[in-house]
Design an enzyme around this catalytic site. Structure first.
Site, PDB file in Angstrom:
ATOM      1  N   CYS A 114     -12.833  57.057  50.416  1.00 53.22           N
ATOM      2  CA  CYS A 114     -13.699  56.804  51.580  1.00 53.22           C
ATOM      3  C   CYS A 114     -15.096  56.348  51.180  1.00 53.22           C
ATOM      4  CB  CYS A 114     -13.778  58.045  52.449  1.00 53.22           C
ATOM      5  SG  CYS A 114     -12.153  58.643  52.924  1.00 53.22           S
ATOM      6  N   HIS A 255     -19.633  57.971  56.910  1.00 55.80           N
ATOM      7  CA  HIS A 255     -18.184  57.814  56.887  1.00 55.80           C
ATOM      8  C   HIS A 255     -17.609  58.591  58.070  1.00 55.80           C
ATOM      9  CE1 HIS A 255     -14.070  57.862  55.881  1.00 55.80           C
ATOM     10  NE2 HIS A 255     -14.054  59.124  55.496  1.00 55.80           N
ATOM     11  N   ASN A 285     -10.118  58.176  60.913  1.00 53.04           N
ATOM     12  CA  ASN A 285     -10.653  57.977  59.566  1.00 53.04           C
ATOM     13  C   ASN A 285      -9.939  56.785  58.921  1.00 53.04           C
ATOM     14  OD1 ASN A 285     -11.255  58.109  56.847  1.00 53.04           O
ATOM     15  ND2 ASN A 285     -11.005  60.328  56.683  1.00 53.04           N
TER      16      ASN A 285
HETATM   17  N1  COA Z   1      -2.902  70.722  65.246  1.00 54.33           N
HETATM   18  C1  COA Z   1      -2.928  72.034  65.523  1.00 54.33           C
HETATM   19  N2  COA Z   1      -3.207  72.964  64.591  1.00 54.33           N
HETATM   20  C2  COA Z   1      -3.493  72.531  63.348  1.00 54.33           C
HETATM   21  C3  COA Z   1      -3.490  71.176  62.998  1.00 54.33           C
HETATM   22  C4  COA Z   1      -3.176  70.247  64.013  1.00 54.33           C
HETATM   23  N3  COA Z   1      -3.154  68.923  63.788  1.00 54.33           N
HETATM   24  N4  COA Z   1      -3.819  71.054  61.696  1.00 54.33           N
HETATM   25  C5  COA Z   1      -4.024  72.296  61.238  1.00 54.33           C
HETATM   26  N5  COA Z   1      -3.820  73.206  62.233  1.00 54.33           N
HETATM   27  C6  COA Z   1      -3.932  74.649  62.172  1.00 54.33           C
HETATM   28  C7  COA Z   1      -3.802  75.201  60.769  1.00 54.33           C
HETATM   29  O1  COA Z   1      -2.449  75.363  60.410  1.00 54.33           O
HETATM   30  C8  COA Z   1      -4.526  76.515  60.889  1.00 54.33           C
HETATM   31  O2  COA Z   1      -3.653  77.453  61.500  1.00 54.33           O
HETATM   32  P1  COA Z   1      -3.713  79.014  61.096  1.00 54.33           P
HETATM   33  O3  COA Z   1      -5.093  79.458  61.441  1.00 54.33           O
HETATM   34  O4  COA Z   1      -2.636  79.613  61.943  1.00 54.33           O
HETATM   35  O5  COA Z   1      -3.442  79.043  59.625  1.00 54.33           O
HETATM   36  C9  COA Z   1      -5.662  76.208  61.871  1.00 54.33           C
HETATM   37  O6  COA Z   1      -5.245  75.022  62.581  1.00 54.33           O
HETATM   38  C10 COA Z   1      -7.003  75.962  61.216  1.00 54.33           C
HETATM   39  O7  COA Z   1      -6.786  75.077  60.126  1.00 54.33           O
HETATM   40  P2  COA Z   1      -7.982  74.530  59.264  1.00 54.33           P
HETATM   41  O8  COA Z   1      -7.433  73.618  58.221  1.00 54.33           O
HETATM   42  O9  COA Z   1      -8.835  75.676  58.812  1.00 54.33           O
HETATM   43  O10 COA Z   1      -8.791  73.688  60.388  1.00 54.33           O
HETATM   44  P3  COA Z   1     -10.167  72.963  60.268  1.00 54.33           P
HETATM   45  O11 COA Z   1     -11.079  73.446  61.325  1.00 54.33           O
HETATM   46  O12 COA Z   1     -10.687  72.943  58.863  1.00 54.33           O
HETATM   47  O13 COA Z   1      -9.773  71.460  60.672  1.00 54.33           O
HETATM   48  C11 COA Z   1      -9.422  69.336  59.550  1.00 54.33           C
HETATM   49  C12 COA Z   1      -8.852  70.726  59.885  1.00 54.33           C
HETATM   50  C13 COA Z   1      -8.448  68.621  58.645  1.00 54.33           C
HETATM   51  C14 COA Z   1      -9.601  68.576  60.846  1.00 54.33           C
HETATM   52  C15 COA Z   1     -10.800  69.519  58.871  1.00 54.33           C
HETATM   53  O14 COA Z   1     -10.698  70.472  57.862  1.00 54.33           O
HETATM   54  C16 COA Z   1     -11.341  68.256  58.259  1.00 54.33           C
HETATM   55  O15 COA Z   1     -11.733  67.344  58.951  1.00 54.33           O
HETATM   56  N6  COA Z   1     -11.442  68.240  56.935  1.00 54.33           N
HETATM   57  C17 COA Z   1     -12.172  67.242  56.170  1.00 54.33           C
HETATM   58  C18 COA Z   1     -11.670  65.855  56.315  1.00 54.33           C
HETATM   59  C19 COA Z   1     -12.462  65.011  55.401  1.00 54.33           C
HETATM   60  O16 COA Z   1     -13.660  64.958  55.475  1.00 54.33           O
HETATM   61  N7  COA Z   1     -11.829  64.373  54.454  1.00 54.33           N
HETATM   62  C20 COA Z   1     -12.575  63.787  53.381  1.00 54.33           C
HETATM   63  C21 COA Z   1     -13.027  62.483  53.600  1.00 54.33           C
HETATM   64  S1  COA Z   1     -11.726  61.401  53.870  1.00 54.33           S
END
Ligand code: COA
Length: 334
Positions: A114, A255, A285
């Protein structure tokens, strides 16, 4: 002394839209969860026969046209992509150059996920300031749908396809110069975001795509925390080192990975909503294409004017990161 100027911008977005409602049918998720956790409502998906280079060509055609240059004036092309037409060779940049009819210019891809567009910008700046090249086409293009596992709700809700491109040109006018670019990386976080297979470390005889790990994998929550920390530190540093107050930034173009990350960085810099460019809602993204697609959005809506100061801020797999202070020197669309 020659300086590098950000001369023009272009982008291309494929026609097909994948909505949160459609993803609800594909994996165990909901529009409410995706919107609340990421800010994404929809993303665009390339057609089956549409390659990364095809999207890159369309974005580049616009960027070249808006630069006022002829194709023959372009003397180098860099393509930032993690979803190239071919994984090893030829590079997507060479294919784009030939499809554009650019002649036999130097062309190569870079892999910085990214952060790819900001890395490409810094390479272009260095080539121009050294006097080696005069007009460099940089392209961020991604067909992430080709490496996305649509059974993994942790990643498939996030990513989309598209391309953005810019022409970076030599200038003697210091006021037009890209002010500064900071770039960095830390491979100790390699496992946070990776496509485990398909490279020289992979078992080529086991290439069942899913089992062999040809799809992107991400430790989302850990990545999130490092992203907020790194993106914030990066922009604070580049502003401090160049003695520029955040209030002087016309457009903060981060980004577009997640609305919450962007909001956290924007708040840390005390930026107003008008300063922060947001496209994550409609494109998701798009990795290396995300920043130029966002710049193109403010350009086409008439918000980006000649002389506006942009602060770019990127973060991605590697891990890699980068920020750039960039005056826009092209002609505004309105
Ligand atoms: N729909 C519903 N639930 C989901 C899900 C989805 N698409 N994806 C994950 N979950 C669940 C998980 O399983 C977890 O469940 P649990 O609490 O029962 O274990 C819960 O939601 C929380 O998961 P978590 O991974 O802690 O959520 P989050 O708030 O961190 O959000 C992302 C997940 C991926 C959206 C977030 O972490 C993110 O944007 N990460 C960075 C992305 C990024 O910047 N990438 C780098 C640059 S490309």
């Amino acid at each position: 002394m020659m300086y590098a100027a950000f001369r023009s911008i272009g982008a291309y977005v494929p026609a097909k839209i994948l909505t949160n409602a459609e993803l609800e049918v594909m994996v165990d998720t909901s529009d409410e969860w995706i919107t609340k956790r990421t800010g994404i409502k929809e993303r665009h998906i390339a057609a089956a026969d549409e390659r990364t280079s095809d999207m890159g060509v369309k974005a580049a055609e616009l960027a070249i046209k808006r630069s006022g240059l002829a194709k023959e004036d372009i003397d180098m092309i860099i393509c930032a992509t993690i979803s190239p037409d071919y994984f090893c060779m030829p590079s997507t940049a060479t294919i784009i150059a030939t499809k554009l009819g650019l002649g036999k210019v130097m062309a190569f891809d870079i892999s910085a996920a990214c952060t790819g567009f900001v890395y490409a910008l810094s390479i272009a700046k260095a080539f121009i300031e050294s006097g080696m090249k005069k007009n460099i086409l940089i392209v961020g293009a991604e067909k992430l749908s080709a490496i996305t596992d649509y059974t993994d709700r942790g990643t498939c809700i996030l990513f989309g396809d598209g391309a953005g491109s810019a022409v970076i040109s030599a200038t003697e006018d210091k006021n037009e110069a890209i002010i500064d670019i900071h770039t960095g990386s830390d491979g100790s976080f390699a496992d946070l975001l990776m496509t485990p297979n398909g490279g020289s470390g992979s078992a080529h005889d086991e290439l069942d795509r899913e089992a062999a790990g040809c799809y992107m994998r991400m430790k989302g929550n850990e990545t999130f925390k490092v992203a907020v920390r790194t993106l914030t530190a990066d922009v604070v540093e580049i502003l401090e080192q160049n003695n520029i107050e955040s209030s002087k930034i016309t457009h903060f173009v981060p980004h577009q990975a997640n609305y919450r990350i962007i909001k956290a960085v924007g708040d840390a810099l005390e930026l107003s909503d008008e300063q922060v460019v947001l496209t994550v809602e409609k494109y998701g993204n798009t990795s290396g294409a995300s920043i130029p697609m966002a710049i193109n959005d403010i350009y086409e809506s008439g918000k980006l004017q000649q002389g506006d100061l942009m602060l770019l801020d990127a973060f991605g797999g590697g891990l890699t990161w980068g920020s750039a202070l960039v005056p826009f020197t092209g002609k505004a669309i309105h």
